[in-house]
Design an enzyme around this catalytic site. Sequence first.
Site, PDB file in Angstrom:
ATOM      1  N   SER A 232       0.701  -0.332  -0.067  1.00  0.00           N
ATOM      2  CA  SER A 232      -0.330   0.001  -0.151  1.00  0.00           C
ATOM      3  C   SER A 232       0.925   1.123   0.169  1.00  0.00           C
ATOM      4  CB  SER A 232      -0.815  -0.463   1.650  1.00  0.00           C
ATOM      5  OG  SER A 232      -1.574  -1.269   1.329  1.00  0.00           O
TER       6      SER A 232
HETATM    7  N1  SAH Z   1      -1.151  -4.705   3.578  1.00  0.00           N
HETATM    8  C1  SAH Z   1      -0.380  -4.368   3.201  1.00  0.00           C
HETATM    9  C2  SAH Z   1      -1.189  -4.047   1.639  1.00  0.00           C
HETATM   10  C3  SAH Z   1      -2.159  -5.499   0.625  1.00  0.00           C
HETATM   11  S1  SAH Z   1      -2.786  -5.856  -0.937  1.00  0.00           S
HETATM   12  C4  SAH Z   1       0.226  -3.878   2.800  1.00  0.00           C
HETATM   13  O1  SAH Z   1       0.638  -3.493   4.223  1.00  0.00           O
HETATM   14  O2  SAH Z   1       1.314  -3.258   1.709  1.00  0.00           O
HETATM   15  C5  SAH Z   1      -3.976  -6.485   0.070  1.00  0.00           C
HETATM   16  C6  SAH Z   1      -4.206  -7.928  -0.053  1.00  0.00           C
HETATM   17  O3  SAH Z   1      -5.206  -8.274   0.529  1.00  0.00           O
HETATM   18  C7  SAH Z   1      -3.249  -8.643  -0.843  1.00  0.00           C
HETATM   19  O4  SAH Z   1      -2.621  -9.663   0.377  1.00  0.00           O
HETATM   20  C8  SAH Z   1      -4.145 -10.158  -1.352  1.00  0.00           C
HETATM   21  O5  SAH Z   1      -3.838 -11.065  -1.294  1.00  0.00           O
HETATM   22  C9  SAH Z   1      -5.266 -10.133   0.344  1.00  0.00           C
HETATM   23  N2  SAH Z   1      -7.012 -10.129   0.629  1.00  0.00           N
HETATM   24  C10 SAH Z   1      -6.910 -10.265  -1.094  1.00  0.00           C
HETATM   25  N3  SAH Z   1      -8.488 -10.946  -0.613  1.00  0.00           N
HETATM   26  C11 SAH Z   1      -8.776 -11.416   0.630  1.00  0.00           C
HETATM   27  C12 SAH Z   1      -9.410 -11.947   1.517  1.00  0.00           C
HETATM   28  N4  SAH Z   1     -10.695 -11.870   0.978  1.00  0.00           N
HETATM   29  N5  SAH Z   1      -9.380 -12.583   2.379  1.00  0.00           N
HETATM   30  C13 SAH Z   1      -7.801 -12.273   2.560  1.00  0.00           C
HETATM   31  N6  SAH Z   1      -7.205 -11.128   2.820  1.00  0.00           N
HETATM   32  C14 SAH Z   1      -6.836 -10.668   1.208  1.00  0.00           C
END
Ligand code: SAH
Length: 221
Positions: free
Chosen positions: A72
């Site tokens: 992010s």
């Molecule tokens: N928190 C991270 C950004 C994550 S991007 C940071 O600090 O950079 C979003 C994440 O959500 C991805 O890794 C994706 O695999 C996960 N994701 C998407 N759908 C999901 C679900 N239903 N349950 C759990 N994780 C999920």
Amino acid sequence: MIEPQGGIQGIGMTSKRTRDRLVQRLREQGIRSEDVLNQIRNVPRHLFVDEALASRAYEDTALPIGLGQTISQPYVVARMTEALLDGFEGETVLEIGTGCGYQTAVLAPLVKKIYTVERIPELLRKTRQRLRDLDIYNVQFRPGDGWEGWRKYGPYDAIIVAAAASEIPEKLLQQLAPDGRMIIPVGPPGRQDLAMVIKKNDHCEQVSLEPVSFVPLVKGK
Ligand code: SAH
């Protein structure tokens, strides 16, 4: 040979000055919490991205981390963390969408315990090791579907969701403690809104914080 700038040992593009510049930028964009700004300065974001992208780690931008996912944008992480912690007196946070763990690492020293759920086990394995290497121990990890939350340790004092949901997941609301708050991007790609949901006894209050752009919160396995 002349050493190129931008090694990952805290020189060049990952230096204190580079990080200070990022913090200054977030200040100008309205981030006020010194706790949050300190965390943005302290967490080594270059260790959360591929080495090839390390020189861009302190730009205020989302970056690819493989497997179709992204780390992010620092501003968004700061904004969400600040909104989550504003007046926060609780102990436990449920995080959905661990990804590379950057948001987790920013939040971890500011709360007692984080329970985090990620649907891609391979990502989670690396993230668990990365946070251990950074001496972060108050995080419990689970591979699974964030739409289901993590009932076992609930209700949680706060919930933070790092992927965009088509609607507020009912099970997450159920796992939120009374007076707890959830920070969650809601809406279809291109039209997502960062929402803060506050749970009251018999209803929820929803405030819209700002437009955002996240990968989708995928339904099912
Ligand atoms: N928190 C991270 C950004 C994550 S991007 C940071 O600090 O950079 C979003 C994440 O959500 C991805 O890794 C994706 O695999 C996960 N994701 C998407 N759908 C999901 C679900 N239903 N349950 C759990 N994780 C999920």
